[in-house]
Design a protein around this motif. Structure first.
Motif, mmCIF file in Angstrom:
data_model
loop_
_atom_site.group_PDB
_atom_site.id
_atom_site.type_symbol
_atom_site.label_atom_id
_atom_site.label_comp_id
_atom_site.label_asym_id
_atom_site.label_seq_id
_atom_site.Cartn_x
_atom_site.Cartn_y
_atom_site.Cartn_z
ATOM 1 N N ARG A 1 0.846 -1.186 0.000
ATOM 2 C CA ARG A 1 0.000 0.000 0.000
ATOM 3 C C ARG A 1 0.882 1.236 0.000
ATOM 4 O O ARG A 1 1.945 1.234 0.642
ATOM 5 C CB ARG A 1 -0.906 0.009 1.232
ATOM 6 N N PRO A 2 0.478 2.280 -0.697
ATOM 7 C CA PRO A 2 1.313 3.489 -0.733
ATOM 8 C C PRO A 2 1.660 4.023 0.649
ATOM 9 O O PRO A 2 2.723 4.622 0.839
ATOM 10 C CB PRO A 2 0.439 4.478 -1.519
ATOM 11 N N ASP B 1 -1.294 3.240 -14.355
ATOM 12 C CA ASP B 1 -2.109 3.230 -13.133
ATOM 13 C C ASP B 1 -1.277 2.868 -11.919
ATOM 14 O O ASP B 1 -1.453 3.460 -10.843
ATOM 15 C CB ASP B 1 -3.259 2.240 -13.286
ATOM 16 N N LEU B 2 -0.364 1.913 -12.062
ATOM 17 C CA LEU B 2 0.526 1.571 -10.959
ATOM 18 C C LEU B 2 1.373 2.786 -10.560
ATOM 19 O O LEU B 2 1.528 3.109 -9.375
ATOM 20 C CB LEU B 2 1.462 0.420 -11.360
ATOM 21 N N ALA C 1 0.727 5.927 -11.042
ATOM 22 C CA ALA C 1 -0.090 6.968 -10.438
ATOM 23 C C ALA C 1 -0.404 6.666 -8.986
ATOM 24 O O ALA C 1 -0.490 7.578 -8.146
ATOM 25 C CB ALA C 1 -1.379 7.120 -11.234
ATOM 26 N N ASP C 2 -0.561 5.405 -8.654
ATOM 27 C CA ASP C 2 -0.872 5.006 -7.282
ATOM 28 C C ASP C 2 0.338 5.161 -6.356
ATOM 29 O O ASP C 2 0.186 5.408 -5.146
ATOM 30 C CB ASP C 2 -1.338 3.549 -7.238
ATOM 31 N N TRP C 3 1.539 5.001 -6.880
ATOM 32 C CA TRP C 3 2.717 4.872 -6.040
ATOM 33 C C TRP C 3 3.711 6.012 -6.125
ATOM 34 O O TRP C 3 4.597 6.107 -5.272
ATOM 35 C CB TRP C 3 3.438 3.554 -6.394
#
Length: 284
Positions: A244-245, A278-279, A281-283
């Protein structure tokens, strides 16, 4: 905190167009490294315990494609220019160390010095049996192999005499860009951390919770003290069980250099770019 992506080599990640798409997109979106693991042999029924799951079973189906990581990373290197490449992990005692030294140096050369060699000692007795390699004393074999490979990488004319490998006045070219390739040792056990402290350039912890990482890093630092090594010189990379970030800050405080996201890419190469975006952008 560097961000790595462990997505190459298995299932869809063994398809050439997917490998190329993942490599290109990961580099474009700022990932630091691409990782690929290895099994030479899989079996339908195994009595060996997989050390990275609660039930002792590996989640990868026995009939899944599992591409050779050196070949897969070389293919990824041809599609990129800056992203790092790392085996996570290559099961070193299953291989001839002179050949691995040459393969690793070749990959380092064609990638412009971007390669790191992540290694493990292996856990599947069935795999060792199929390859005709003794399962016993594989940790000692691994340490001997690493010392021999470092000699080959360093010396123009290399000689080495160990328990498991012996050669005299040989030339193995090409040489790595810096006459040395970083060797990261995988594994979460005390024995694995002891290997890191004694002779590795870094650690790759796999499928851990943040609390586990904290305990393992603390133990590793203690072992480095006993071995007379500065733990700050080690490269620490971990793949979490459920990333999780919010975990990034804690890992940074622990001194972890790189969080590796272990994920399976889409089957459709056309969907890979958005998946990687997307990965990122999440991290990031």
């Amino acid at each position: 905190m560097r961000l790595g992506l462990h997505a190459l080599g298995i299932g869809a990640g063994a398809e050439p167009e997917v490998i190329r798409a993942v490599a290109v997109a990961a580099e474009r979106h700022g990932f630091a490294t691409l990782w690929a693991g290895e099994h030479v042999v899989m079996v339908d029924k195994s009595d060996s315990e997989y050390p990275y799951s609660d039930d002792g079973k590996i989640a990868v189906p026995a009939d899944a494609d599992w591409i050779d990581p050196m070949i897969g990373l070389a293919f990824a290197a041809s599609a990129t220019t800056t992203i790092g490449l790392c085996t996570g992990v290559l099961l070193l005692p299953e291989h001839n160390p002179v050949i691995v030294a040459k393969q690793a140096a070749s990959l380092d050369k064609i990638s412009g010095g971007r390669f790191s060699l992540g290694i493990g000692i292996g856990w599947s007795r069935e795999e060792f049996d199929a390859l005709g390699v003794p399962f016993e004393r594989r940790a000692a074999r691994t340490a001997d192999y690493v010392a021999a490979m470092r000699t080959i990488w360093r010396d123009d004319i290399a000689s080495y005499a160990g328990e498991f490998v012996d050669f005299d006045a040989i030339r193995v070219n090409p040489k790595p860009r810096r006459r040395r390739i970083p060797v990261l040792c995988g594994g979460n056990s005390d024995a694995a951390l002891r290997r890191v402290a004694r002779w590795a350039d870094g650690w790759y912890g796999f499928n851990l919770d943040p609390d586990d990482v904290a305990a393992r890093v603390s133990m590793l630092r203690e072992m480095c003290g006993h071995a007379g090594r500065d733990p700050g010189e080690l490269r620490l990379a971990v793949a979490l069980r459920d990333s999780r970030p919010s975990d990034v800050g804690r890992l940074a405080e622990l001194g972890v250099d790189e969080l590796v996201l272990a994920a399976s890419p889409p089957q459709d190469p056309a969907a890979v770019a958005d998946w990687v975006a997307d990965l990122a952008a999440d991290w990031q």
